[in-house]
Design a protein around this motif. Sequence first.
Motif: not given
Lengths: 169, 268
Positions: B12-16, B85, B87-91, B97-99, B101
Amino acid sequence: MDFQDIILKLDRYWAKQGCALLPPGGAVRRAPGGQLCLAGAAGCAALPPDGLEGRYRYRVVLDPAPAGVRRVFLDSLRAAGLDRSEHDVRWLAFDGEAGTGWEILLDGLPLARFIYLPAPAGAGFRPAAAEIVTGLERLALVSQRKKRAADLCWSRRLTYGELHGGEGQ
Amino acid sequence: MTPRDVLLELLADPLPAGCVRSAAEQLKRLAAEEFAGAGLACGSVEAYGTCRRLVLYAAGVTGGQMVKTLSDIFPRILSRLEFQQARAWEPSGFRFPRPVRGLLALHGDRLVAFSAAGLRSGRTTEGHEALGPRRLSLASAEKYFKTLEHASVLVKEDGRLEAMNAALEAASRRMKLGIEAHEETLGECLYCAEYPVPVISGFAQEFLALPPERLRGVLRSLRFFPVSDDDGRLQPYFAAFRDGVSKGQRNVEDGFRAALESRLQQIS
């Protein structure tokens, strides 16, 4: 690379990525649901309270953000004369009302803010838009290997300090 | 059939930093549940996390129709992960938490094919970001940890912690001074770097006039480690970790020093 060359290189880089280059103050009104891809440098009379150093920013908006957007951003730094492998790049995550993203630290000092903007309410799923704001002074300090903003070469003849009444000592 | 190992990696993109440990714990628990439910026997199930990946590794897994079963189980495990925290990053409706990949899923040398987070699983991943966008192709699950280590990623928390402790000890011997390896700071560093590389830097003597506990607090807030002599007196040095390669150490030392001194100037 002079400060003004960094701006020129970034302009050229982002234009190649399909961004419209927008002079400061340009008010864009997009078609509903349309795509948007903007880039450009801007200066601020007062120091902006965004946690970045200095008064010049390079702002990029990518809507929707492509999957490789972080890599595209890192490559833009290379275009501005920064060798990623010679530095520590950290992505400090934050989640807030303004969006979800990172404060990007270069060797421990703030370089940029990368935000995925919150999804607009209603009307089903929309892929996230990204806004990337880079502090140009910090980027130039690293690119030119200088310690003080005042010593930055702005153009071949002028330094940052000479252009800004000695600011950045 | 000889038992083989099972691997699932989510890149993923860097996670919290705060969400990784809990996600890895959930991953381990959910996998044990799902494996048991599907009648798969295995030697051990472990999960690991870094700032960019979540990894599930089960050793010696046996059962009927393995690849088919796993391709049902993996997307279910991922969809059951919970975050404070996300969210949806694609349909697809998958929340994270992050997109996300990349998805890597193998049983021994066989690909476990499934879709999740709008992606299809494959047998490739990426090494450390500092090395550039080179793709790594995995011949088998068993080769995963070695391959990633060669690409400057220490996947296991234990491995990173060991590397950090060893580096601090070596630096301490070299300086003939003590490095205060605060456990909480080490814990924070654990999810900030996929390959922690030690950096030793210093700060101006004048800041030693600050109350020692204040100084320690500022150092720790930046995830730096205070350096002290045998009597516990602070010295104008500190240790820290950067992520990735050890090229351009001087740049990093100077940057860390400037970050610290600007913070110290604000309080003094």
